[in-house]
Design a protein around this motif. Structure first.
Motif, mmCIF file in Angstrom:
data_model
loop_
_atom_site.group_PDB
_atom_site.id
_atom_site.type_symbol
_atom_site.label_atom_id
_atom_site.label_comp_id
_atom_site.label_asym_id
_atom_site.label_seq_id
_atom_site.Cartn_x
_atom_site.Cartn_y
_atom_site.Cartn_z
ATOM 1 N N ILE A 124 0.843 -1.205 0.000
ATOM 2 C CA ILE A 124 0.000 0.000 0.000
ATOM 3 C C ILE A 124 0.880 1.258 0.000
ATOM 4 O O ILE A 124 0.595 2.243 -0.705
ATOM 5 N N LEU A 125 1.997 1.251 0.778
ATOM 6 C CA LEU A 125 2.917 2.405 0.799
ATOM 7 C C LEU A 125 3.551 2.620 -0.566
ATOM 8 O O LEU A 125 3.659 3.753 -1.062
ATOM 9 N N LEU A 126 3.979 1.501 -1.188
ATOM 10 C CA LEU A 126 4.567 1.612 -2.526
ATOM 11 C C LEU A 126 3.550 2.143 -3.525
ATOM 12 O O LEU A 126 3.886 2.939 -4.422
ATOM 13 N N ALA A 127 2.261 1.679 -3.381
ATOM 14 C CA ALA A 127 1.215 2.164 -4.280
ATOM 15 C C ALA A 127 1.004 3.661 -4.103
ATOM 16 O O ALA A 127 0.825 4.405 -5.084
ATOM 17 N N ALA A 128 1.047 4.140 -2.851
ATOM 18 C CA ALA A 128 0.865 5.574 -2.603
ATOM 19 C C ALA A 128 2.027 6.376 -3.182
ATOM 20 O O ALA A 128 1.836 7.440 -3.802
ATOM 21 N N ILE A 129 3.270 5.860 -2.996
ATOM 22 C CA ILE A 129 4.452 6.571 -3.521
ATOM 23 C C ILE A 129 4.411 6.601 -5.039
ATOM 24 O O ILE A 129 4.684 7.634 -5.682
ATOM 25 N N ALA A 130 4.069 5.440 -5.664
ATOM 26 C CA ALA A 130 4.016 5.377 -7.128
ATOM 27 C C ALA A 130 2.958 6.321 -7.659
ATOM 28 O O ALA A 130 3.156 7.010 -8.677
ATOM 29 N N SER A 131 1.797 6.377 -7.007
ATOM 30 C CA SER A 131 0.715 7.275 -7.451
ATOM 31 C C SER A 131 1.145 8.725 -7.336
ATOM 32 O O SER A 131 0.882 9.551 -8.242
ATOM 33 N N LEU A 132 1.887 9.051 -6.243
ATOM 34 C CA LEU A 132 2.337 10.424 -6.044
ATOM 35 C C LEU A 132 3.374 10.811 -7.090
ATOM 36 O O LEU A 132 3.331 11.922 -7.655
ATOM 37 N N CYS A 133 4.290 9.890 -7.375
ATOM 38 C CA CYS A 133 5.314 10.169 -8.383
ATOM 39 C C CYS A 133 4.692 10.389 -9.760
ATOM 40 O O CYS A 133 5.102 11.282 -10.517
ATOM 41 N N LEU A 134 3.735 9.581 -10.090
ATOM 42 C CA LEU A 134 3.075 9.712 -11.390
ATOM 43 C C LEU A 134 2.371 11.056 -11.505
ATOM 44 O O LEU A 134 2.431 11.741 -12.542
ATOM 45 N N VAL A 135 1.713 11.492 -10.446
ATOM 46 C CA VAL A 135 0.997 12.771 -10.457
ATOM 47 C C VAL A 135 1.996 13.931 -10.543
ATOM 48 O O VAL A 135 1.779 14.897 -11.293
ATOM 49 N N LEU A 136 3.091 13.843 -9.797
ATOM 50 C CA LEU A 136 4.098 14.905 -9.847
ATOM 51 C C LEU A 136 4.693 15.038 -11.239
ATOM 52 O O LEU A 136 4.943 16.155 -11.733
ATOM 53 N N PHE A 137 4.935 13.890 -11.899
ATOM 54 C CA PHE A 137 5.498 13.926 -13.233
ATOM 55 C C PHE A 137 4.517 14.528 -14.233
ATOM 56 O O PHE A 137 4.898 15.299 -15.113
ATOM 57 N N GLN A 138 3.221 14.168 -14.112
ATOM 58 C CA GLN A 138 2.227 14.625 -15.087
ATOM 59 C C GLN A 138 1.863 16.099 -14.901
ATOM 60 O O GLN A 138 1.626 16.806 -15.884
ATOM 61 N N TYR A 139 1.797 16.597 -13.660
ATOM 62 C CA TYR A 139 1.229 17.920 -13.429
ATOM 63 C C TYR A 139 2.246 18.975 -12.954
ATOM 64 O O TYR A 139 1.970 20.166 -13.032
ATOM 65 N N PHE A 140 3.415 18.555 -12.459
ATOM 66 C CA PHE A 140 4.315 19.541 -11.863
ATOM 67 C C PHE A 140 5.738 19.487 -12.415
ATOM 68 O O PHE A 140 6.589 20.238 -11.972
ATOM 69 N N TYR A 141 5.983 18.602 -13.363
ATOM 70 C CA TYR A 141 7.352 18.508 -13.868
ATOM 71 C C TYR A 141 7.676 19.676 -14.789
ATOM 72 O O TYR A 141 8.740 20.279 -14.686
ATOM 73 N N ARG A 142 6.792 20.052 -15.724
ATOM 74 C CA ARG A 142 7.058 21.136 -16.669
ATOM 75 C C ARG A 142 6.089 22.297 -16.492
ATOM 76 O O ARG A 142 6.432 23.430 -16.764
ATOM 77 N N ASP A 143 4.860 21.953 -16.101
ATOM 78 C CA ASP A 143 3.831 23.000 -16.003
ATOM 79 C C ASP A 143 4.081 23.872 -14.777
ATOM 80 O O ASP A 143 4.729 23.458 -13.811
ATOM 81 N N LYS A 144 3.483 25.074 -14.884
ATOM 82 C CA LYS A 144 3.578 25.991 -13.756
ATOM 83 C C LYS A 144 2.676 25.514 -12.626
ATOM 84 O O LYS A 144 1.602 25.000 -12.860
ATOM 85 N N LYS A 145 3.153 25.744 -11.450
ATOM 86 C CA LYS A 145 2.380 25.309 -10.291
ATOM 87 C C LYS A 145 1.345 26.357 -9.982
ATOM 88 O O LYS A 145 1.614 27.539 -9.971
ATOM 89 N N GLY A 146 0.138 25.865 -9.694
ATOM 90 C CA GLY A 146 -0.971 26.744 -9.342
ATOM 91 C C GLY A 146 -2.055 25.952 -8.637
ATOM 92 O O GLY A 146 -1.985 24.730 -8.492
ATOM 93 N N LYS A 147 -3.101 26.705 -8.234
ATOM 94 C CA LYS A 147 -4.185 26.035 -7.525
ATOM 95 C C LYS A 147 -4.886 25.005 -8.407
ATOM 96 O O LYS A 147 -5.274 23.934 -7.934
#
Length: 676
Positions: A9-32
């Motif tokens: 479950i911890l690995l699933a949470a980390i993998a899900s977080l990494c995937l979201v960070l890559f998709q939404y915060f790697y190149r795009d500007k951070k915002g609400k």
């Protein structure tokens, strides 16, 4: 929940977080907006991983399982006879008063007698004891759990299988408490009487009975048989400790018709305590086995007299000569019909025979109406040329239904018949074939048929009286011909006839517990009628007591129970409403109670039952010991049981719903902000 599942479950949470960070915060500007979309995408991905992992945890429940304490009390009248009623009441009271040591049991109470009843309302009125049925029933209910079955009884069974040899489940342990006198007394007893229900007039009928002795000394007595109160048989008997039984067989004469009461007795010993079981009463019916034959003819002919004399040569047969237009009452109660040269006036007779299903012997000749005969029946047909011819008989050596070896057809004179094409439409066997002018025809002169239990004989020729006369010339006796006619009539009479109303009952009932009268009723087409209204009128001969009962439909018969009637002689009649149809009979109810046949409790059999089931025998003054033994017995200690259930941590339905909501919210936000 296991450690491996937590890591997944911890690995699933980390993998899900990494995937979201890559998709939404790697190149795009951070915002609400990015944070909201990333959070929704994290919920979707993490929920998907949880569905794949399917985390579970173990839920363990604990329960205390108690043994069963089943108290069964004998409610039969033999307990009252053996003066054991107070012992049962006191035993039950003591068991209830000492309930503290038995707190570790689940208690229940039952009564045994005619049937097994839950509860403890004792009356001691049941007329039978069926211990085996009670043990079987309780075994089905409690056999899966550890159970102590406390059986308060005298051990005397009057109905059912031998309870000593029943196969009970391992969880059932029987602890009998012997109720009643256990002293063995000297006793003579009529055990069993075997006899037929019916006997034929002027014949002898067998009676077989067995008599037993309980005791240790040498004794003498007499076995006697009374027929309607008159002594007809007597035999001396001797018993000792080694010879404890005797078997008696004899033949008695049936001298008159009717129901006969037979009383089988053995003289009582001096100071014998129980003399009720020293006699048994049975009933049988002596019937007249005469076969009744109706000879139907519309003309006068010598054949009629010859047939009547030949058939009545056997005293057990009776012939009545009647006209074809006679009333139906004259046709009733006949076993065989001889139709001599039928014509159109025979139609009512044929209609009656078809409904009744009786045996039929048809004789044709010069006065036969072949047009009518070909239409009224389907066994044969003949295209008559209206030309008279003499026909000689030729014996069929292959005939096998009954013996005709003594018939000398080669010396018999010819019969008169009419020429024509003969067709037999049913399977048949020829007794004699035709010979005309020295030519053997492949056509029967005398034949018999049998189809669907309907038996028929046909003679295609008249002047059979000449055959009887020729027999006398050959042998100086009519015996050969008369015996042949007897065999033919016997063959035709061996048919189960139909009756619109039939009744079934016993001539003698041992008490009224199982006394029943049943009836079957058929409509005019001989089809069972379930909507009829049948009534039974009952009268007691001695007191004049009279009562009417409606007969109730039970399956394919009508039935009335006579339970509750007092002993005595009864007459009855069964009638059908709105029909001139009734049948009557008579029976006797004996003042008999099988429970009164016992002198003592059968503690030895109860002891063997207890030993075989892992229990122990007790007496009423040992109730305290029974309670202590049950409380200390490790087989009946309460058992703690755990129930381990593997339960899913998260319901997949809620996860799927959460994923759908998150995806829908993300799509709507993107659509609203022009990101699609």
């Amino acid at each position: 929940m296991k450690t491996v599942t937590v890591l997944l479950i911890l690995l699933a949470a980390i993998a899900s977080l990494c995937l979201v960070l890559f998709q939404y915060f790697y190149r795009d500007k951070k915002g609400k907006l990015q944070i909201v979309l990333g959070l929704l995408r994290f919920v979707v991905v993490f929920s998907g991983f949880l569905l794949l992992i399917n985390p579970k945890f173990i839920k363990e429940e604990y329960s205390i399982e108690k043994a069963n304490l089943i108290v069964v009390a004998d409610n039969s009248s033999s307990i009252k006879t053996l003066e054991g009623t107070e012992l049962i009441f006191n035993s039950i009271t003591e068991l209830k008063a000492n309930d503290a040591p038995l707190n570790n049991f689940n208690s229940s109470s039952y009564l045994l007698g005619n049937r097994t009843i839950e509860g403890d309302s004792l009356t001691f009125e049941d007329k039978t004891t069926n211990i085996s049925e009670t043990l079987n029933s309780l075994n089905e209910i409690y056999g899966d759990a550890s159970s102590a079955l406390v059986l308060l009884t005298d051990g005397n069974q009057t109905l059912g299988l031998d309870y000593e040899f029943l196969q009970l489940d391992e969880g059932i342990h029987v602890f009998p408490i012997v109720v009643g006198d256990t002293t063995n007394y000297e006793d003579l007893k009529v055990d069993r009487v075997n006899a037929n229900k019916y006997a034929f007039l002027k014949n002898k009928f067998p009676i077989e009975t067995s008599i037993s002795y309980s005791g240790s000394r040498s004794v003498s007595s007499n076995a006697k048989i009374y027929l309607n109160g008159q002594l007809v048989f007597k035999q001396p008997l001797n018993f000792n400790k080694n010879k404890t039984s005797a078997r008696i067989e004899t033949l008695l004469e049936a001298n008159s018709v009717g129901v006969k009461n037979l009383n089988i007795r053995v003289d009582a010993l001096e100071n014998e305590k129980n003399t009720i079981n020293n006699s048994k009463e049975i009933a049988l019916e002596v019937i007249d086995e005469k076969t009744k034959i109706a000879l139907v003819s519309s003309i006068l002919h010598p054949d009629i007299g010859a047939l009547k004399k030949a058939i009545e040569a056997n005293e057990q047969r009776e012939v009545k000569v009647i006209k074809p237009n006679s009333s139906i009452d004259l046709l009733e109660n006949n076993d065989v019909f001889v139709l001599y040269q039928p014509n159109s006036s025979f139609k009512p007779v044929y209609d009656f025979i078809e409904k009744r299903g009786a045996g039929l012997f048809t004789i044709t000749g010069s006065k036969t109406d072949w047009n009518f005969l070909n239409k009224i029946q389907t066994s044969f047909s003949k295209d008559s040329y209206n030309q008279k011819e003499e026909i000689l008989p030729v014996k069929n050596a292959a005939f096998s239904i009954f013996d005709i070896s003594e018939l000398a057809f080669d010396t018999y004179p010819p019969l008169d018949s009419e020429l024509g094409d003969l067709i037999i439409t049913k399977p048949y066997e020829a007794i004699a074939n035709q010979r005309i002018k020295g030519v053997d025809l492949n056509s029967p002169l005398l034949l018999v048929t049998s189809e669907d239990q309907a038996r028929e004989a046909v003679l295609f020729g008249e002047n059979i009286w000449k055959w009887r006369v020729q027999t006398y010339r050959d042998d100086r006796s009519f015996k050969t011909f008369d015996d042949f006619m007897g065999k033919l009539i016997f063959y035709l009479s061996d048919v189960k006839q139909k009756s619109r109303l039939s009744i079934s009952y016993e001539n003698l009932y041992d008490g009224s517990t199982n006394a029943k009268i049943s009836a079957s009723y058929f409509d005019n087409s001989y089809t069972f009628d379930p909507n009829a209204s049948l009534n039974l009128k009952l009268t007691q001969k001695d007191s004049g007591f009279s009562r009417e009962f409606p007969m109730l439909l039970n399956g394919n018969k009508y039935e009335v129970s006579l339970d509750g009637l007092t002993s005595g002689n009864y007459q009855f009649s069964v009638s059908v409403a709105e029909e001139n149809l009734s049948k009557s009979g008579q029976f006797t109810i004996l003042d008999f109670n099988l429970e009164d046949q016992f002198l003592a409790a059968d503690y030895q059999k109860l002891d063997r039952l207890a030993e075989r089931t892992g229990g122990r025998l007790y007496f009423p003054d040992q109730i305290g010991s029974l309670i202590e033994d049950l409380a200390r017995d490790n087989r009946f200690k309460p058992v703690q049981k755990s129930n381990r259930n593997v339960v899913s941590l998260i319901d997949f339905r809620y996860l799927l719903a959460l994923m759908v909501l998150a995806l829908a919210a993300e799509w709507m936000i993107r659509k609203y902000n022009g990101l699609l």
